[in-house]
Motif scaffolding. Structure first.
Motif, PDB file in Angstrom:
ATOM      1  N   VAL A 183       0.838  -1.193   0.000  1.00 21.65           N
ATOM      2  CA  VAL A 183       0.000   0.000   0.000  1.00 21.65           C
ATOM      3  C   VAL A 183       0.877   1.248   0.000  1.00 21.65           C
ATOM      4  O   VAL A 183       2.010   1.222   0.517  1.00 21.65           O
ATOM      5  N   GLU A 184       0.368   2.319  -0.615  1.00 20.69           N
ATOM      6  CA  GLU A 184       1.052   3.609  -0.618  1.00 20.69           C
ATOM      7  C   GLU A 184       0.079   4.696  -0.186  1.00 20.69           C
ATOM      8  O   GLU A 184      -1.063   4.726  -0.648  1.00 20.69           O
ATOM      9  N   LEU A 185       0.538   5.587   0.683  1.00 22.92           N
ATOM     10  CA  LEU A 185      -0.220   6.758   1.110  1.00 22.92           C
ATOM     11  C   LEU A 185       0.599   7.997   0.773  1.00 22.92           C
ATOM     12  O   LEU A 185       1.806   8.035   1.028  1.00 22.92           O
TER      13      LEU A 185
ATOM     14  N   VAL B 210       8.524  -0.752   5.946  1.00 20.04           N
ATOM     15  CA  VAL B 210       8.065   0.625   5.755  1.00 20.04           C
ATOM     16  C   VAL B 210       9.141   1.426   5.037  1.00 20.04           C
ATOM     17  O   VAL B 210      10.310   1.402   5.432  1.00 20.04           O
ATOM     18  N   GLN B 211       8.730   2.113   3.972  1.00 19.20           N
ATOM     19  CA  GLN B 211       9.629   3.020   3.254  1.00 19.20           C
ATOM     20  C   GLN B 211       8.955   4.380   3.141  1.00 19.20           C
ATOM     21  O   GLN B 211       7.780   4.463   2.761  1.00 19.20           O
TER      22      GLN B 211
ATOM     23  N   ASP C  99      -1.196  -4.217  10.469  1.00 17.08           N
ATOM     24  CA  ASP C  99      -0.977  -2.931   9.796  1.00 17.08           C
ATOM     25  C   ASP C  99      -2.268  -2.133   9.653  1.00 17.08           C
ATOM     26  O   ASP C  99      -2.239  -0.974   9.231  1.00 17.08           O
ATOM     27  N   SER C 100      -3.400  -2.737   9.976  1.00 15.26           N
ATOM     28  CA  SER C 100      -4.669  -2.014   9.934  1.00 15.26           C
ATOM     29  C   SER C 100      -4.685  -0.933  10.998  1.00 15.26           C
ATOM     30  O   SER C 100      -4.180  -1.128  12.110  1.00 15.26           O
TER      31      SER C 100
ATOM     32  N   ILE D  97       4.115   0.485   2.456  1.00 11.23           N
ATOM     33  CA  ILE D  97       4.255  -0.638   3.378  1.00 11.23           C
ATOM     34  C   ILE D  97       4.098  -1.914   2.566  1.00 11.23           C
ATOM     35  O   ILE D  97       3.082  -2.109   1.888  1.00 11.23           O
ATOM     36  N   ALA D  98       5.098  -2.779   2.616  1.00 13.10           N
ATOM     37  CA  ALA D  98       5.089  -4.014   1.839  1.00 13.10           C
ATOM     38  C   ALA D  98       4.670  -5.194   2.712  1.00 13.10           C
ATOM     39  O   ALA D  98       4.764  -5.142   3.947  1.00 13.10           O
ATOM     40  N   ASN D  99       4.196  -6.262   2.059  1.00  9.72           N
ATOM     41  CA  ASN D  99       3.854  -7.519   2.736  1.00  9.72           C
ATOM     42  C   ASN D  99       2.939  -7.260   3.935  1.00  9.72           C
ATOM     43  O   ASN D  99       3.257  -7.616   5.076  1.00  9.72           O
TER      44      ASN D  99
END
Length: 332
Positions: free
Chosen positions: A18-20, A57-58, A80-81, A73-75
């Motif tokens: 996901v990307e924000l 996290v990147q 992570d919710s 955020i990967a995998n």
């Protein structure tokens, strides 16, 4: 500071990414931070940094004319919710330990819902000479509005069925249609399954017969368009021992479904003959035969010399004929 783009709430499946995104303006250019608060009532808000959560996290940020920041955020896991908060401030004292900022951080929030990925069972069957690809989702899944079957970047089939099972039929042999097929469940979030049509390598020669000049570099190429890719390529000549890469004048370059044999400084006596390329994957081995012919460097000169000889013979015949022909009688 003020926001010109705020993060959006999203739904994702476990193991997804996901990307924000967040953008802010101000004078001076504001700093952007990311904070997270989970769904647990006792969990407090905590700042996120690049490399957090075991490097899943990147955070990428740029500060040019205005501030932009993207957190990815990967995998994803169920933990992570929660609520993700983008904070921005232009106050020079915003990070001072003993001073409170004159202007508080402005905040923009987005919720991330991570849903457990449903299990999809994929099958490949041969029915009446046709390939039948099937995807079955275990358990109910709400909001399915249809299905798609995709191969590469091409959509093969689409429907509006809301069921948890979908199938696709392929005309022809398995060897002609190997590859990775995706069954896509159109929902929010989208669910994808993968069906692999796997066969032994289908090795073919780029050219069955190659020609090269003596002293030049000869290039022989084999390829296989089947799935899965070839793991091991082996070259040999006239059924002899396999050619070792880097030995003598041989150089072998292989990458996935393509292999190339280069022979340096071709020799008529040593290099002319049949070459075998064999490819192997987890499902078997296949090969092809290429014939290499090496020509002398003077080979291109012989046709020219033949033409010159023909011209000389023709000129000689004309000259002799003209010499022996009687002169025309002069009329009184």
């Amino acid at each position: 500071a003020g926001f010109i783009k705020s993060p959006l709430s999203q739904k994702r499946l476990t193991q997804d990414r996901v990307e924000l995104h967040c953008e802010a303006v101000g004078n001076p250019i504001p700093e952007i931070q990311w904070w997270f608060e989970g769904n647990d009532p006792n969990e407090t808000s905590a700042q996120l940094w690049d490399g957090a959560r075991q490097d899943r996290v990147q955070i990428n940020a740029t500060y040019n004319l205005h501030s932009t920041s993207t957190i990815s955020i990967a995998n994803l896991t169920a933990d992570d919710s929660g609520m993700y908060e983008c904070r921005a401030s232009s106050d020079p004292d915003r990070n001072h330990l003993s001073k409170s900022p004159k202007v508080k951080w402005i905040r923009s929030q987005a919720n991330l819902f991570v849903i457990q990925r449903p299990d999809i069972k994929a099958q490949v069957a041969t029915v009446a000479g046709k390939l039948l690809l099937t995807c079955n989702m275990s358990g109910p899944y709400s909001g399915i509005e249809g299905h798609e079957w995709v191969h590469g970047n091409k959509v093969l089939q689409t429907d509006t069925d809301s069921g948890t099972s979908t199938s696709y039929t392929i005309e022809g042999k398995m060897e002609e249609h190997s590859g990775v097929y995706e069954c896509v469940y159109k929902a929010n979030p989208v669910v994808k399954g993968q069906v692999n049509v796997s066969v032994p390598p289908q090795v073919t020669a780029y050219k069955k017969s190659e020609h090269g000049n003596e002293g030049d570099t000869g290039v022989l190429t084999c390829k296989s368009a089947s799935f899965p890719p070839v793991v091991t390529w082996v070259w040999s000549k006239n059924g002899q021992e396999p050619i070792v890469n880097g030995s003598g004048r041989y150089i072998i370059k292989s990458s996935g479904n393509k292999t190339e044999l280069r022979i340096l400084k071709l020799s008529i006596e040593e290099d002319t003959g049949d070459y075998h390329c064999n490819g192997t994957n987890a499902y078997g081995t296949s090969g092809a035969v290429l014939n290499l012919r090496v020509r002398s460097r003077l080979a291109a000169l012989w046709p020219f010399l033949g033409i010159v000889a023909e011209v000389l013979v023709l000129v000689t015949i004309i000259f002799i004929y003209e010499k022996r022909r009687k002169p025309d009688e002069v009329l009184d």
